[in-house]
Write a protein that holds these residues in place. Sequence first.
Motif, PDB file in Angstrom:
ATOM      1  N   LEU A 193     106.448  30.800  88.170  1.00  0.00           N
ATOM      2  CA  LEU A 193     106.852  30.842  86.764  1.00  0.00           C
ATOM      3  C   LEU A 193     108.338  30.537  86.661  1.00  0.00           C
ATOM      4  O   LEU A 193     109.161  31.316  87.140  1.00  0.00           O
ATOM      5  N   PRO A 194     108.703  29.399  86.072  1.00  0.00           N
ATOM      6  CA  PRO A 194     110.119  29.087  85.915  1.00  0.00           C
ATOM      7  C   PRO A 194     110.821  30.171  85.107  1.00  0.00           C
ATOM      8  O   PRO A 194     110.268  30.700  84.149  1.00  0.00           O
ATOM      9  N   ALA A 195     112.043  30.512  85.495  1.00  0.00           N
ATOM     10  CA  ALA A 195     112.805  31.577  84.842  1.00  0.00           C
ATOM     11  C   ALA A 195     113.001  31.319  83.357  1.00  0.00           C
ATOM     12  O   ALA A 195     113.094  32.247  82.562  1.00  0.00           O
ATOM     13  N   ASN A 196     113.025  30.067  82.970  1.00  0.00           N
ATOM     14  CA  ASN A 196     113.250  29.745  81.559  1.00  0.00           C
ATOM     15  C   ASN A 196     111.970  29.718  80.727  1.00  0.00           C
ATOM     16  O   ASN A 196     112.000  29.370  79.559  1.00  0.00           O
ATOM     17  N   GLU A 197     110.835  30.100  81.309  1.00  0.00           N
ATOM     18  CA  GLU A 197     109.569  30.056  80.576  1.00  0.00           C
ATOM     19  C   GLU A 197     108.755  31.344  80.691  1.00  0.00           C
ATOM     20  O   GLU A 197     107.545  31.293  80.876  1.00  0.00           O
ATOM     21  N   PRO A 198     109.382  32.526  80.557  1.00  0.00           N
ATOM     22  CA  PRO A 198     108.595  33.761  80.701  1.00  0.00           C
ATOM     23  C   PRO A 198     107.563  33.946  79.599  1.00  0.00           C
ATOM     24  O   PRO A 198     106.588  34.660  79.790  1.00  0.00           O
ATOM     25  N   ALA A 199     107.723  33.304  78.450  1.00  0.00           N
ATOM     26  CA  ALA A 199     106.772  33.475  77.347  1.00  0.00           C
ATOM     27  C   ALA A 199     105.397  32.908  77.676  1.00  0.00           C
ATOM     28  O   ALA A 199     104.426  33.209  77.001  1.00  0.00           O
ATOM     29  N   ARG A 200     105.300  32.093  78.721  1.00  0.00           N
ATOM     30  CA  ARG A 200     103.987  31.574  79.133  1.00  0.00           C
ATOM     31  C   ARG A 200     103.129  32.667  79.746  1.00  0.00           C
ATOM     32  O   ARG A 200     101.925  32.522  79.846  1.00  0.00           O
ATOM     33  N   ALA A 201     103.754  33.765  80.182  1.00  0.00           N
ATOM     34  CA  ALA A 201     103.020  34.879  80.794  1.00  0.00           C
ATOM     35  C   ALA A 201     102.665  35.879  79.697  1.00  0.00           C
ATOM     36  O   ALA A 201     103.535  36.362  78.982  1.00  0.00           O
ATOM     37  N   VAL A 202     101.362  36.166  79.560  1.00  0.00           N
ATOM     38  CA  VAL A 202     100.891  37.035  78.486  1.00  0.00           C
ATOM     39  C   VAL A 202      99.900  38.066  79.014  1.00  0.00           C
ATOM     40  O   VAL A 202      99.348  37.913  80.101  1.00  0.00           O
ATOM     41  N   TRP A 203      99.683  39.120  78.218  1.00  0.00           N
ATOM     42  CA  TRP A 203      98.703  40.146  78.560  1.00  0.00           C
ATOM     43  C   TRP A 203      97.926  40.559  77.316  1.00  0.00           C
ATOM     44  O   TRP A 203      98.350  40.319  76.190  1.00  0.00           O
ATOM     45  N   ARG A 204      96.772  41.172  77.573  1.00  0.00           N
ATOM     46  CA  ARG A 204      95.921  41.747  76.533  1.00  0.00           C
ATOM     47  C   ARG A 204      95.136  42.879  77.184  1.00  0.00           C
ATOM     48  O   ARG A 204      95.225  43.083  78.400  1.00  0.00           O
ATOM     49  N   CYS A 205      94.366  43.613  76.402  1.00  0.00           N
ATOM     50  CA  CYS A 205      93.597  44.744  76.926  1.00  0.00           C
ATOM     51  C   CYS A 205      92.103  44.425  76.937  1.00  0.00           C
ATOM     52  O   CYS A 205      91.578  43.878  75.971  1.00  0.00           O
ATOM     53  N   MET A 206      91.431  44.785  78.043  1.00  0.00           N
ATOM     54  CA  MET A 206      89.978  44.676  78.109  1.00  0.00           C
ATOM     55  C   MET A 206      89.460  45.822  78.971  1.00  0.00           C
ATOM     56  O   MET A 206      89.910  46.002  80.108  1.00  0.00           O
ATOM     57  N   ASP A 207      88.544  46.588  78.419  1.00  0.00           N
ATOM     58  CA  ASP A 207      87.952  47.732  79.116  1.00  0.00           C
ATOM     59  C   ASP A 207      89.014  48.712  79.618  1.00  0.00           C
ATOM     60  O   ASP A 207      88.886  49.295  80.690  1.00  0.00           O
ATOM     61  N   GLY A 208      90.095  48.854  78.873  1.00  0.00           N
ATOM     62  CA  GLY A 208      91.155  49.792  79.233  1.00  0.00           C
ATOM     63  C   GLY A 208      92.123  49.278  80.271  1.00  0.00           C
ATOM     64  O   GLY A 208      93.053  49.989  80.662  1.00  0.00           O
ATOM     65  N   ALA A 209      91.934  48.052  80.736  1.00  0.00           N
ATOM     66  CA  ALA A 209      92.816  47.459  81.747  1.00  0.00           C
ATOM     67  C   ALA A 209      93.741  46.426  81.101  1.00  0.00           C
ATOM     68  O   ALA A 209      93.396  45.816  80.084  1.00  0.00           O
ATOM     69  N   VAL A 210      94.890  46.231  81.709  1.00  0.00           N
ATOM     70  CA  VAL A 210      95.800  45.165  81.313  1.00  0.00           C
ATOM     71  C   VAL A 210      95.326  43.896  81.997  1.00  0.00           C
ATOM     72  O   VAL A 210      95.190  43.850  83.223  1.00  0.00           O
TER      73      VAL A 210
END
Length: 153
Positions: free
Chosen positions: A52-69
């Motif tokens: 992951l290039p340092a200038n593009e952290p917004a490409r990394a995302v999370w959501r919740c499913m079954d109580g897990a990240v």
Amino acid sequence: MSGAGALWTGPAAAGPVEDALAYCRSVGDNNMINAVPPDMLEQTAKKLGVTLPANEPARAVWRCMDGAVMVCIAGGRRFCGRADTQVVPSPEARKYCHDNPSAVEVPSWATGRDTIFAWRCEGPEPIVSGAVRSVDKRGFVKEYWQAYKPDAQ
């Protein structure tokens, strides 16, 4: 709460990994896509085998499913929003096949990166070649999302 294309900027999105883990344990499922907190970036990229290039952290995302990240890093053909499971060609795929009637593969820029199908041209018409990705129970591409488990300290 759907809205897979939106970024939620509430406290859990900006907070440390413990906030994300606690949030998902409390809500179970939430399809809202959140920016990965800085303390999760390195492990998220490692888990997904992505640099992951340092200038593009917004490409990394999370959501919740079954109580897990669940984590995903968008880029290339990887799309982190909800998957397109409809067998309906895009206008771009129609134009591509009109211009390339014997193409054995319609490129992802024409089909849309969110589709789970491979497409080919049969004359001027785009035709589904078959599913190339699977969808989890929340409607996201399974192969792009992984459960985030922090390294033991």
